[in-house]
Design an enzyme around this catalytic site. Structure first.
Site, PDB file in Angstrom:
ATOM      1  N   HIS A  17      11.690  12.723   5.664  1.00 51.35           N
ATOM      2  CA  HIS A  17      11.736  11.905   4.441  1.00 51.35           C
ATOM      3  C   HIS A  17      10.337  11.405   4.055  1.00 51.35           C
ATOM      4  O   HIS A  17       9.918  10.331   4.471  1.00 51.35           O
ATOM      5  CB  HIS A  17      12.677  10.719   4.665  1.00 51.35           C
ATOM      6  CG  HIS A  17      13.002   9.933   3.437  1.00 51.35           C
ATOM      7  ND1 HIS A  17      14.157   9.186   3.322  1.00 51.35           N
ATOM      8  CD2 HIS A  17      12.340   9.760   2.259  1.00 51.35           C
ATOM      9  CE1 HIS A  17      14.180   8.584   2.146  1.00 51.35           C
ATOM     10  NE2 HIS A  17      13.075   8.908   1.475  1.00 51.35           N
ATOM     11  N   HIS A  19       7.355  11.159   0.647  1.00 48.96           N
ATOM     12  CA  HIS A  19       7.053  11.285  -0.787  1.00 48.96           C
ATOM     13  C   HIS A  19       5.549  11.542  -0.908  1.00 48.96           C
ATOM     14  O   HIS A  19       4.755  10.600  -0.853  1.00 48.96           O
ATOM     15  CB  HIS A  19       7.396   9.991  -1.523  1.00 48.96           C
ATOM     16  CG  HIS A  19       8.847   9.590  -1.468  1.00 48.96           C
ATOM     17  ND1 HIS A  19       9.752   9.925  -2.454  1.00 48.96           N
ATOM     18  CD2 HIS A  19       9.551   8.881  -0.544  1.00 48.96           C
ATOM     19  CE1 HIS A  19      10.954   9.426  -2.154  1.00 48.96           C
ATOM     20  NE2 HIS A  19      10.857   8.791  -0.993  1.00 48.96           N
ATOM     21  N   PHE A  20       5.166  12.817  -1.026  1.00 47.38           N
ATOM     22  CA  PHE A  20       3.736  13.143  -1.056  1.00 47.38           C
ATOM     23  C   PHE A  20       3.121  13.201  -2.466  1.00 47.38           C
ATOM     24  O   PHE A  20       1.956  13.534  -2.626  1.00 47.38           O
ATOM     25  CB  PHE A  20       3.463  14.434  -0.272  1.00 47.38           C
ATOM     26  CG  PHE A  20       3.418  14.238   1.230  1.00 47.38           C
ATOM     27  CD1 PHE A  20       3.409  12.969   1.805  1.00 47.38           C
ATOM     28  CD2 PHE A  20       3.376  15.331   2.084  1.00 47.38           C
ATOM     29  CE1 PHE A  20       3.360  12.788   3.191  1.00 47.38           C
ATOM     30  CE2 PHE A  20       3.322  15.166   3.472  1.00 47.38           C
ATOM     31  CZ  PHE A  20       3.319  13.892   4.021  1.00 47.38           C
ATOM     32  N   ARG A  21       3.901  12.912  -3.487  1.00 45.60           N
ATOM     33  CA  ARG A  21       3.362  12.662  -4.845  1.00 45.60           C
ATOM     34  C   ARG A  21       2.714  13.855  -5.510  1.00 45.60           C
ATOM     35  O   ARG A  21       1.966  13.675  -6.483  1.00 45.60           O
ATOM     36  CB  ARG A  21       2.327  11.522  -4.814  1.00 45.60           C
ATOM     37  CG  ARG A  21       2.713  10.273  -4.057  1.00 45.60           C
ATOM     38  CD  ARG A  21       3.970   9.674  -4.591  1.00 45.60           C
ATOM     39  NE  ARG A  21       4.231   8.342  -4.034  1.00 45.60           N
ATOM     40  CZ  ARG A  21       5.433   7.768  -4.116  1.00 45.60           C
ATOM     41  NH1 ARG A  21       6.444   8.389  -4.684  1.00 45.60           N
ATOM     42  NH2 ARG A  21       5.616   6.564  -3.623  1.00 45.60           N
ATOM     43  N   ASN A  51      11.096  13.360  -6.105  1.00 47.43           N
ATOM     44  CA  ASN A  51      10.714  12.496  -7.234  1.00 47.43           C
ATOM     45  C   ASN A  51       9.224  12.585  -7.542  1.00 47.43           C
ATOM     46  O   ASN A  51       8.538  11.588  -7.689  1.00 47.43           O
ATOM     47  CB  ASN A  51      11.142  11.040  -6.976  1.00 47.43           C
ATOM     48  CG  ASN A  51      10.507  10.429  -5.742  1.00 47.43           C
ATOM     49  OD1 ASN A  51      10.081  11.138  -4.830  1.00 47.43           O
ATOM     50  ND2 ASN A  51      10.428   9.108  -5.703  1.00 47.43           N
ATOM     51  N   HIS A 136      20.553   8.475  -1.879  1.00 50.74           N
ATOM     52  CA  HIS A 136      19.921   7.161  -1.962  1.00 50.74           C
ATOM     53  C   HIS A 136      21.043   6.247  -2.436  1.00 50.74           C
ATOM     54  O   HIS A 136      21.370   6.198  -3.621  1.00 50.74           O
ATOM     55  CB  HIS A 136      18.744   7.179  -2.950  1.00 50.74           C
ATOM     56  CG  HIS A 136      18.077   5.843  -3.092  1.00 50.74           C
ATOM     57  ND1 HIS A 136      16.795   5.605  -2.644  1.00 50.74           N
ATOM     58  CD2 HIS A 136      18.519   4.675  -3.601  1.00 50.74           C
ATOM     59  CE1 HIS A 136      16.478   4.339  -2.886  1.00 50.74           C
ATOM     60  NE2 HIS A 136      17.508   3.754  -3.470  1.00 50.74           N
ATOM     61  N   HIS A 185      17.883   6.259   4.557  1.00 47.31           N
ATOM     62  CA  HIS A 185      17.524   4.845   4.795  1.00 47.31           C
ATOM     63  C   HIS A 185      18.692   3.865   4.805  1.00 47.31           C
ATOM     64  O   HIS A 185      18.827   3.053   3.903  1.00 47.31           O
ATOM     65  CB  HIS A 185      16.437   4.369   3.829  1.00 47.31           C
ATOM     66  CG  HIS A 185      16.579   4.832   2.394  1.00 47.31           C
ATOM     67  ND1 HIS A 185      17.720   4.667   1.679  1.00 47.31           N
ATOM     68  CD2 HIS A 185      15.701   5.457   1.577  1.00 47.31           C
ATOM     69  CE1 HIS A 185      17.553   5.166   0.475  1.00 47.31           C
ATOM     70  NE2 HIS A 185      16.338   5.666   0.385  1.00 47.31           N
ATOM     71  N   ASP A 256      10.335   7.585   5.026  1.00 52.43           N
ATOM     72  CA  ASP A 256      10.296   7.187   3.614  1.00 52.43           C
ATOM     73  C   ASP A 256       8.850   6.871   3.195  1.00 52.43           C
ATOM     74  O   ASP A 256       8.620   5.958   2.394  1.00 52.43           O
ATOM     75  CB  ASP A 256      11.219   5.987   3.356  1.00 52.43           C
ATOM     76  CG  ASP A 256      11.664   5.929   1.905  1.00 52.43           C
ATOM     77  OD1 ASP A 256      11.200   6.756   1.094  1.00 52.43           O
ATOM     78  OD2 ASP A 256      12.472   5.038   1.577  1.00 52.43           O
ATOM     79  N   HIS A 260       1.571   3.984  -2.473  1.00 52.43           N
ATOM     80  CA  HIS A 260       1.115   3.516  -3.789  1.00 52.43           C
ATOM     81  C   HIS A 260      -0.268   2.911  -3.560  1.00 52.43           C
ATOM     82  O   HIS A 260      -0.530   2.372  -2.479  1.00 52.43           O
ATOM     83  CB  HIS A 260       2.056   2.447  -4.342  1.00 52.43           C
ATOM     84  CG  HIS A 260       3.463   2.927  -4.583  1.00 52.43           C
ATOM     85  ND1 HIS A 260       3.811   3.767  -5.625  1.00 52.43           N
ATOM     86  CD2 HIS A 260       4.614   2.702  -3.903  1.00 52.43           C
ATOM     87  CE1 HIS A 260       5.110   4.021  -5.577  1.00 52.43           C
ATOM     88  NE2 HIS A 260       5.622   3.395  -4.528  1.00 52.43           N
TER      89      HIS A 260
HETATM   90  O1  DOR Z   1      10.752   2.160  -2.230  1.00 54.64           O
HETATM   91  C1  DOR Z   1      10.931   3.322  -2.540  1.00 54.64           C
HETATM   92  N1  DOR Z   1       9.903   4.107  -2.903  1.00 54.64           N
HETATM   93  N2  DOR Z   1      12.174   3.805  -2.560  1.00 54.64           N
HETATM   94  C2  DOR Z   1      12.454   5.011  -3.088  1.00 54.64           C
HETATM   95  O2  DOR Z   1      13.596   5.383  -3.145  1.00 54.64           O
HETATM   96  C3  DOR Z   1      11.391   5.854  -3.652  1.00 54.64           C
HETATM   97  C4  DOR Z   1      10.086   5.503  -3.074  1.00 54.64           C
HETATM   98  C5  DOR Z   1       8.936   6.055  -3.868  1.00 54.64           C
HETATM   99  O3  DOR Z   1       8.962   7.264  -4.162  1.00 54.64           O
HETATM  100  O4  DOR Z   1       8.017   5.326  -4.204  1.00 54.64           O
HETATM  101 ZN    ZN Z   2      12.499   7.841  -0.141  1.00 51.28          ZN
HETATM  102 ZN    ZN Z   3      15.671   6.875  -1.326  1.00 54.21          ZN
END
Ligand code: DOR
Ligand code: ZN
Ligand code: ZN
Length: 392
Positions: A17, A19-21, A51, A136, A185, A256, A260
């Site tokens: 899990h 999120h590498f953007r 996402n 989610h 999560h 997760d 940012h």
């Molecule tokens: O806090 C979160 N950040 N929850 C998520 O479901 C997505 C993630 C994000 O991609 O920033």
């Molecule tokens: Zn996530």
């Molecule tokens: Zn999530």
């Protein structure tokens, strides 16, 4: 031949899990910096969430993302496919090329969201039943309701009840359709009870916890302020203790990892994005938990290697078995150090765990038999990480 005297030898960890953007928000992270942070954290395989920008919600976007990151990765990787209201057939048609589907029942970073019964039901019946749909589980209606009451604290708008409502719905539909469900999560005591109850009725449900929720509580959120803001939020001490108490029922630990930038986090609270980085700190924190006696290291390996391989069908990955990729982590079990922002290789450059003392240091990491990381240095070139193959 790996010389490993006085070293702890572990299989490379799998973070199912992250999120590498990439593509879309390279100021936060890109596939090179994200996988570099993973490698330094003893994580040799990552499964990246959909996402991104554009979201991984069509075959074209999946192909585009795969091509875009192929020359950047330094660990092996796979992708989730993002559910939308309308991509039901398309999701099913690419199922063999992704680790799982991700379905957002409540909104978070990005635009992916499916709240209505009909598209959820159609995804649940059309996506191959043995391939997990990761939910989610936060309920959009209750998020709106509580948010609409003018609460200032964004996290108060994400009450535990919201997670329970969404999870109950997901479980009911999974039961009806006989499909596999993976709960991303889980954060509350009640969710774990719901999962246990569902399993006792034969519902095929697996679940994940994050190190954020295993090692922090809402008190840390108050201390960290925007930097501790995450969906679902950090919970009470009771809920955190329940995650440890129900540890036997938890299938995977995923970070997760949701980086940012400091600038983005430093905005007024309601505008600050949710999420914290974590791919580099998972194994160190779990080593601590093992050395303090909270959990057996074998139980950690089960949740960070064995179970993710099985749940997501990661064909070539294994736990140091013959015929599987030789992804190996060597650890000096006695070396003590303190986590700090400047050790973080994620582009965001901070960690909510700064100041935490760690016992056990990652010394070397091998990816498919090649020494990829040695005492703080990355030895592999961008593009040496490969796309995962799936057995289901
Ligand atoms: O806090 C979160 N950040 N929850 C998520 O479901 C997505 C993630 C994000 O991609 O920033
Ligand atoms: Zn996530
Ligand atoms: Zn999530």
């Amino acid at each position: 031949v790996v010389e490993a005297s006085e070293r702890l030898v572990l299989p490379g960890f799998i973070d199912s899990h992250v999120h590498f953007r990439d593509p879309g928000a390279p100021q936060k992270e890109d596939f090179f910096t994200g996988t570099l942070a993973a490698l330094a954290g003893g994580v040799t395989t990552v499964l990246d969430m959909p996402n991104t920008q554009p979201p991984t919600d069509s075959r074209a976007h999946l192909v585009q993302k795969a091509a875009h990151v192929a020359t950047k990765a330094v660990v092996d990787y796979g992708f989730y496919f993002g559910a939308t209201d309308t991509n039901i057939e398309e999701a099913a048609s690419v199922a063999g090329e992704v680790a799982a589907m991700k379905l957002y029942m409540g909104s978070s970073t990005g635009t992916l969201l499916v709240t209505e019964f009909s598209p959820i039901y159609r995804h649940f019946t059309t996506f191959p039943l043995d391939k997990p749909i990761a939910v989610h589980a936060e309920d959009e209606q209750s998020l709106k309701y509580f948010g609409g009451m003018g609460l200032q604290d964004h996290n108060q708008a994400r009450p535990p009840l919201s997670a329970q409502i969404a999870l109950s719905r997901a479980i009911a539909i999974a039961e009806k359709t006989g499909r596999r469900l993976h709960v991303a999560h889980t954060t509350t005591w009640r969710e774990l009870e719901l999962i246990q109850e569902a399993r006792s009725k034969g519902v095929r449900v697996t679940c994940e916890v994050t190190p954020l929720h295993l090692f922090m509580t809402e008190e840390d959120q108050h201390r960290l302020r925007n930097f501790g803001k995450v969906n679902p939020p950090l919970r009470s001490r009771d809920d955190r203790e329940a995650l440890w108490r129900y540890f036997d029922d938890i299938d995977t630990i995923g970070t997760d990892h949701a980086p940012h930038t400091r600038e983005e986090k430093d905005q007024p609270y309601s505008q600050a994005p949710s999420g914290m980085p974590g791919v580099q700190t998972m194994l160190p924190l779990l080593l601590n938990a093992a050395s303090s006696g909270r959990v057996k290291l074998e139980e950690v390996v089960k949740r960070c290697v064995t179970n993710p391989i099985q749940i997501f069908g990661l064909k070539d990955k294994g736990t140091l078995e013959i015929g599987k990729d030789a992804d190996i982590v060597l650890i000096d079990p006695n070396h003590e150090y303190v986590l700090a922002d400047d050790q973080m290789l994620s582009k965001c450059g901070w960690t909510p765990f700064a100041g935490t003392k760690i016992k056990g240091q990652i010394q070397q990491v091998y990816l498919r038999g090649n020494l990829a990381y040695n005492q703080g240095n990355c030895l592999s070139t961008a593009g040496s990480g490969k796309a995962i193959r799936y057995s289901k």
